[in-house]
Write a protein that holds these residues in place. Structure first.
Motif, PDB file in Angstrom:
ATOM      1  N   GLY A 181       0.813  -1.211   0.000  1.00  0.00           N
ATOM      2  CA  GLY A 181       0.000   0.000   0.000  1.00  0.00           C
ATOM      3  C   GLY A 181       0.847   1.261   0.000  1.00  0.00           C
ATOM      4  N   ILE A 182       1.906   1.275   0.825  1.00  0.00           N
ATOM      5  CA  ILE A 182       2.779   2.457   0.916  1.00  0.00           C
ATOM      6  C   ILE A 182       3.540   2.675  -0.391  1.00  0.00           C
ATOM      7  N   LEU A 183       4.147   1.613  -0.914  1.00  0.00           N
ATOM      8  CA  LEU A 183       4.982   1.768  -2.111  1.00  0.00           C
ATOM      9  C   LEU A 183       4.142   2.081  -3.350  1.00  0.00           C
ATOM     10  N   SER A 184       2.982   1.425  -3.489  1.00  0.00           N
ATOM     11  CA  SER A 184       2.133   1.704  -4.650  1.00  0.00           C
ATOM     12  C   SER A 184       1.540   3.109  -4.569  1.00  0.00           C
ATOM     13  N   GLY A 185       1.179   3.558  -3.366  1.00  0.00           N
ATOM     14  CA  GLY A 185       0.684   4.925  -3.203  1.00  0.00           C
ATOM     15  C   GLY A 185       1.746   5.955  -3.529  1.00  0.00           C
ATOM     16  N   THR A 186       2.981   5.682  -3.097  1.00  0.00           N
ATOM     17  CA  THR A 186       4.089   6.595  -3.402  1.00  0.00           C
ATOM     18  C   THR A 186       4.341   6.646  -4.905  1.00  0.00           C
ATOM     19  N   ALA A 187       4.301   5.474  -5.562  1.00  0.00           N
ATOM     20  CA  ALA A 187       4.503   5.432  -7.014  1.00  0.00           C
ATOM     21  C   ALA A 187       3.423   6.243  -7.738  1.00  0.00           C
ATOM     22  N   GLN A 192       1.648  12.524 -10.536  1.00  0.00           N
ATOM     23  CA  GLN A 192       1.088  13.884 -10.457  1.00  0.00           C
ATOM     24  C   GLN A 192      -0.356  13.941 -10.988  1.00  0.00           C
ATOM     25  N   ARG A 193      -1.119  12.908 -10.692  1.00  0.00           N
ATOM     26  CA  ARG A 193      -2.511  12.863 -11.141  1.00  0.00           C
ATOM     27  C   ARG A 193      -3.404  12.502  -9.973  1.00  0.00           C
ATOM     28  N   PRO A 194      -4.604  13.116  -9.870  1.00  0.00           N
ATOM     29  CA  PRO A 194      -5.526  12.724  -8.806  1.00  0.00           C
ATOM     30  C   PRO A 194      -6.077  11.324  -9.057  1.00  0.00           C
ATOM     31  N   LEU A 195      -6.471  10.675  -7.991  1.00  0.00           N
ATOM     32  CA  LEU A 195      -7.078   9.356  -8.135  1.00  0.00           C
ATOM     33  C   LEU A 195      -8.429   9.480  -8.843  1.00  0.00           C
TER      34      LEU A 195
END
Length: 319
Positions: A181-187, A192-195
């Protein structure tokens, strides 16, 4: 003295709702007789779904956040190494434990419950801006501390350590849902795009469940452990975890001139109760299971007071 009492009361007041949720989970299991299967299912949901979603959501804007000072890793994990060495010496010389048992004992003095307890407490006491530094510690926490335990246990058994054991540790960390979760969120943050709305809203709803459910689940889990065995060892683990580690973290943070927010984050994480992984390791190696269980329960109760005390002392010191 009135100012001191007022500051401590305020810190305890802020953190009290969190420990009430832990008590609720404990009572549901002990008094409500909820079966262990319910807490196991909730624990799996929190660990595999709710918390990873929350951490992904937090880290998805990481690239737009102020940079996190990497010195906090030195402060936190430097303290872990020093306290682990002290714990290892106490275990062998004070309690005559063998190398494997001493390693698990020392792990109890440094392995915090930073997932189910640290994240919600940091959010309440320090605010949402504390979550990126918390996430940075979480990324390295399992890898560094499991490696330290692996080296210590292998050395105790064989007089050396194997690269194969370290590789298995690394793979296990990378498969951890929290780390994913942390690494994929950081990637995602570096795109630079909103979810997209279809993803953002479910993530938001699941993330809102993470903190309260993790605390209730922690209380339910604590109700299953026996605490009658090895009280002297468990109290010593609590002293290492709740007093010596935060004190050491703070000292290193001060020596490295770590900024106030990061300093508070690492001291808070260092002051958290003993994590459940210590008990799991004690079961795996079949050593000090009683003291490991007791230290989890006692440190969770004591942390309701000791963590606010550490935060109060840092506030009074100008952090």
């Amino acid at each position: 003295m009135p100012l001191l009492f007022e500051s401590l009361s305020h810190q305890i007041y802020l953190s009290a709702p969190l420990f009430i949720l832990i008590l609720l989970g404990y009572c549901l299991t002990r008094l409500g007789k909820w079966p262990a299967s319910i807490s196991e299912g909730m624990n799996r949901f929190v660990f595999n779904v709710a918390l990873p979603c929350m951490l992904f959501r937090v880290m998805s804007t990481f690239s737009q956040s102020p940079p996190v000072d990497a010195r906090l890793l030195l402060a936190f994990f430097g303290s872990c190494l020093l306290v682990f060495i002290v714990g290892r010496l106490l275990a062998t010389r004070l309690f005559n434990l063998d190398g494997v048992a001493a390693s698990v004992f020392a792990l109890g003095g440094i392995f915090s419950n930073n997932v189910m307890l640290g994240i919600p407490v940091a959010t309440v006491l320090l605010g949402p801006e504390a979550l990126p530094p918390v996430a940075l510690v979480l990324v390295f926490n399992s890898l560094i501390l499991w490696t330290l335990l692996t080296v210590s246990v292998e050395w105790a058994k064989q007089g050396s350590f194997s690269l194969e054991g370290l590789w298995r540790t690394l793979l296990g960390v990378l498969k951890n849902p929290l780390i994913i979760g942390i690494l994929s969120g950081t990637a995602w943050s570096f795109l630079q795009r909103p979810l997209p709305l279809l993803a953002a809203e479910p993530l938001k709803m699941l993330a809102s469940l993470a903190a309260p459910l993790s605390l209730v689940t922690l209380g339910m889990s604590l109700a299953h452990y026996r605490v009658q065995d090895g009280l002297k060892e468990s109290y010593t683990i609590c002293l290492l975890k709740l007093v010596l580690q935060p004190m050491t973290v703070w000292a290193i943070a001060w020596l490295t001139d770590l900024p106030p927010l990061e300093s508070k984050v690492v001291v808070l994480l260092g002051s958290m109760a003993v994590g459940v992984n210590v008990y799991l390791m004690s079961q795996k190696f079949n050593v000090i299971t009683g003291p490991a269980a007791a230290s989890m329960l006692f440190s969770t109760v004591f942390a309701a007071v000791t963590t606010p005390i550490w935060m109060m002392l840092m506030t009074l010191a100008g952090y």
